[in-house]
Design an enzyme around this catalytic site. Structure first.
Site, PDB file in Angstrom:
ATOM      1  N   PRO A  60      46.520  39.682  46.067  1.00  0.00           N
ATOM      2  CA  PRO A  60      45.133  39.416  45.665  1.00  0.00           C
ATOM      3  C   PRO A  60      45.034  38.561  44.403  1.00  0.00           C
ATOM      4  CG  PRO A  60      45.377  41.715  46.299  1.00  0.00           C
ATOM      5  CD  PRO A  60      46.753  41.135  46.242  1.00  0.00           C
ATOM      6  N   TYR A  61      45.954  38.764  43.464  1.00  0.00           N
ATOM      7  CA  TYR A  61      45.964  37.974  42.229  1.00  0.00           C
ATOM      8  C   TYR A  61      46.260  36.511  42.542  1.00  0.00           C
ATOM      9  CZ  TYR A  61      47.611  36.325  37.655  1.00  0.00           C
ATOM     10  OH  TYR A  61      47.817  35.605  36.501  1.00  0.00           O
ATOM     11  N   VAL A  62      47.249  36.268  43.401  1.00  0.00           N
ATOM     12  CA  VAL A  62      47.600  34.888  43.758  1.00  0.00           C
ATOM     13  C   VAL A  62      46.446  34.228  44.512  1.00  0.00           C
ATOM     14  CG1 VAL A  62      49.286  33.407  44.911  1.00  0.00           C
ATOM     15  CG2 VAL A  62      50.036  35.539  43.865  1.00  0.00           C
TER      16      VAL A  62
END
Length: 216
Positions: free
Chosen positions: A129-131
């Site tokens: 999700p961060y990427v």
């Protein structure tokens, strides 16, 4: 030069604000809580208290009159997917929109080391999700008319800065101190050759100043 640092109370942000002040420029630290202001006022920086989950207008007000905006904010490793979405994507895009609304042209984004579609597909489930958030924030910036630079740092450490880095589009993954990333940001702001470029940054053997001059 007047510079709005978004995420100023973070570790990179604090290094950057200090560096700006030490070099005779003026930082405006965008912070979330009034109680965070004393540190910045103590080193001569201006402050603006804005929650990045507020609307674009609040961020645009803080950006009025500056020459550049730097987005160093992040949700942090201990938050859930909701905060990743709200800070690393939504707040980043709102800051870009606020920069445009305030008629500021120069923008520096601190991204993740690899935000390609391939990186999303290969990322561990907890990190994906961060990427994804960083990928779409970068894409949004690339499709603006801002004078942007996107910096993709390696694994961040709290080691003292060495002023020695390796910068480039295809450098191998490695560690880099937060203090050195702050130096890379500040030097990029002072060098128009970084406009329209995106590059990775890890520890290396080349001075920040020389590495910035040669970045492709």
């Amino acid at each position: 030069m007047n510079i709005l640092v978004v995420g100023a109370n973070g570790q990179i942000g604090k290094h950057l604000v200090k560096l700006i002040q030490e070099n005779g420029d003026q930082a405006r630290a965008l912070i979330r809580k009034q109680e965070q202001a004393d540190y910045f006022k103590g080193i001569g920086a201006e402050t603006a208290v804005v929650d990045l989950e507020d609307e674009v207008d609040a961020i645009a007000e803080a950006a009025k009159g500056v020459d550049a905006v730097v987005f160093t904010a992040g949700s942090g490793p201990k938050t859930g997917k909701d905060k990743t979405l709200m800070i690393d994507l939504d707040a980043a895009v709102k800051t870009i929109q606020a920069t445009e609304k305030a008629n500021v042209k120069r923008f520096i984004m601190i991204s993740s080391f690899d935000t390609s579609r391939e990186a999303i597909q290969s990322a561990p489930e907890s990190f994906a999700p961060y990427v994804v958030a960083k990928h779409y924030a970068d894409e949004w910036l690339l499709n603006t008319n801002l004078d942007y630079t996107i910096i993709h740092p390696g694994l961040l450490t709290n080691e003292p800065g060495t002023n020695q880095v390796n910068l480039g589009a295809n450098v191998e993954r490695g560690e880099v101190s937060r203090e050195d990333i702050a130096k890379v940001i500040y030097t990029s702001l002072k060098n128009d050759t970084t406009i329209g470029k995106r590059f990775r940054a890890v520890g290396g053997e080349t001075s920040v100043e020389e590495a910035i001059q040669s970045v492709k």
